[in-house]
Design an enzyme around this catalytic site. Structure first.
Site, PDB file in Angstrom:
ATOM      1  N   PHE A  47       1.020   5.111   0.917  1.00 17.38           N
ATOM      2  CA  PHE A  47       0.402   6.144   1.736  1.00 17.38           C
ATOM      3  C   PHE A  47       0.966   7.502   1.340  1.00 17.38           C
ATOM      4  O   PHE A  47       2.122   7.597   0.917  1.00 17.38           O
ATOM      5  CB  PHE A  47       0.710   5.927   3.225  1.00 17.38           C
ATOM      6  CG  PHE A  47       0.131   4.657   3.805  1.00 17.38           C
ATOM      7  CD1 PHE A  47      -1.062   4.675   4.510  1.00 17.38           C
ATOM      8  CD2 PHE A  47       0.785   3.443   3.660  1.00 17.38           C
ATOM      9  CE1 PHE A  47      -1.596   3.512   5.053  1.00 17.38           C
ATOM     10  CE2 PHE A  47       0.263   2.272   4.195  1.00 17.38           C
ATOM     11  CZ  PHE A  47      -0.932   2.313   4.894  1.00 17.38           C
TER      12      PHE A  47
ATOM     13  N   THR B 144       0.846  -1.193   0.000  1.00 17.29           N
ATOM     14  CA  THR B 144       0.000   0.000   0.000  1.00 17.29           C
ATOM     15  C   THR B 144       0.878   1.239   0.000  1.00 17.29           C
ATOM     16  O   THR B 144       1.870   1.313   0.741  1.00 17.29           O
ATOM     17  CB  THR B 144      -0.932   0.029   1.225  1.00 17.29           C
ATOM     18  OG1 THR B 144      -1.895  -1.022   1.101  1.00 17.29           O
ATOM     19  CG2 THR B 144      -1.679   1.355   1.328  1.00 17.29           C
TER      20      THR B 144
END
Length: 283
Positions: A177, A175
């Site tokens: 961010f 992921t």
């Protein structure tokens, strides 16, 4: 960057992936859990937190759609990025066996990243507000048929037992961010490091507008690493584009490309200029 509260806001409960990303990147800051993404944005805008740690995309589940709508409407600036490998643990109440599980609770993106184990076992996926919140729910409900998909930290925080480790569909589950701040942070290139600039734009309603608007990036040798479109205002013809490029707006080639973009666009807004995370080149 001057810190006033020394807090960093994230969406979810303590133990969520965003909490872990906050602790990893800013170990000296106090994580501030927020119920929704809107709440996390507001915490930064209102001064309740200095920074926000917000997931924007995942290698399996794709973009976090809410963020692409919230970012352009906010007054916040992207001042950094963080790439984190995501590992999900299947957790239950202490003493519960896997064959007792009937429902698996987690964030919609987490369920999407762990489809194989859920489908293989015939469990019912149930969407929760966030991963750690799902773990907290299992702990508080006390239902032996419930399980949660969450980071390992959540099991420690809420007293759950892990019955299956690293159950994500693929090891390349990462992921990205973005770190948000009320103020833009000045960035100076250090050697050959990559600088990323993120912006949104709306092209004019003329033939081949997008082709013409982006032509300057090609002719000036600018690497555009991301270009996404999404509808705005509930209208099919109102499209906004989100883009990442490698380069600083003060670089002459980037400045020329942005000038051409603005000529063919109704609106251009730079959301942030920041140093690339070391893992960016791998994804």
């Amino acid at each position: 960057m001057i810190m006033k509260t020394n807090r960093i806001a994230f969406q979810g409960e303590f133990g969520a992936n965003s909490d872990m990303a906050s602790r990893d990147m800013f170990p000296n800051m106090e994580p501030l859990p927020c119920q929704t993404f809107e709440d996390a944005f507001l915490a930064v805008e209102n001064g309740d937190a200095d920074l926000g740690m917000i997931p924007i995309e995942n290698t399996i589940a794709g973009r976090v759609a809410d963020i692409h709508h919230l970012l352009p409407e906010s007054r916040l600036h992207i001042v950094g990025e963080y790439f984190m490998p995501i590992r999900f643990q299947l957790m239950v109440l202490p003493g519960v066996a896997k064959d007792e599980i009937r429902t698996v609770h987690s964030h919609i993106h987490a369920l999407g990243q762990c489809r194989k184990i859920v489908r293989l076992n015939g469990w019912k996926p149930v969407i929760a507000g966030d991963t750690a919140g799902a773990a907290k729910l299992v702990a508080e409900t006390g239902d032996r048929s419930m399980a949660a998909l969450a980071p390992r930290l959540a099991a420690d925080l809420y007293g759950l037992s892990i019955v299956a480790e690293n159950v994500e569909d693929t090891e390349s589950n990462v992921t990205r961010f973005v770190v948000l701040s009320r103020d833009a942070a000045p960035v100076e290139r250090d050697g050959d490091e990559i600088i990323v600039t993120t912006f949104v734009f709306n092209v004019r309603n003329i033939p081949a507008a997008l082709y013409k608007a982006l032509g300057g990036f090609a002719t000036n040798g600018i690497n555009m690493t991301k270009l996404e479109s999404y509808q705005i205002g509930g209208k099919f013809y109102a499209t906004q584009f989100y883009a990442d490029i490698e380069g600083h707006p003060d670089d002459l080639p980037v400045r020329r490309a942005l000038e051409e973009l603005r000529f063919f666009s109704e609106k251009v807004r730079i959301l942030g200029t920041y140093r690339a995370h070391p893992m960016r080149s791998a994804f």
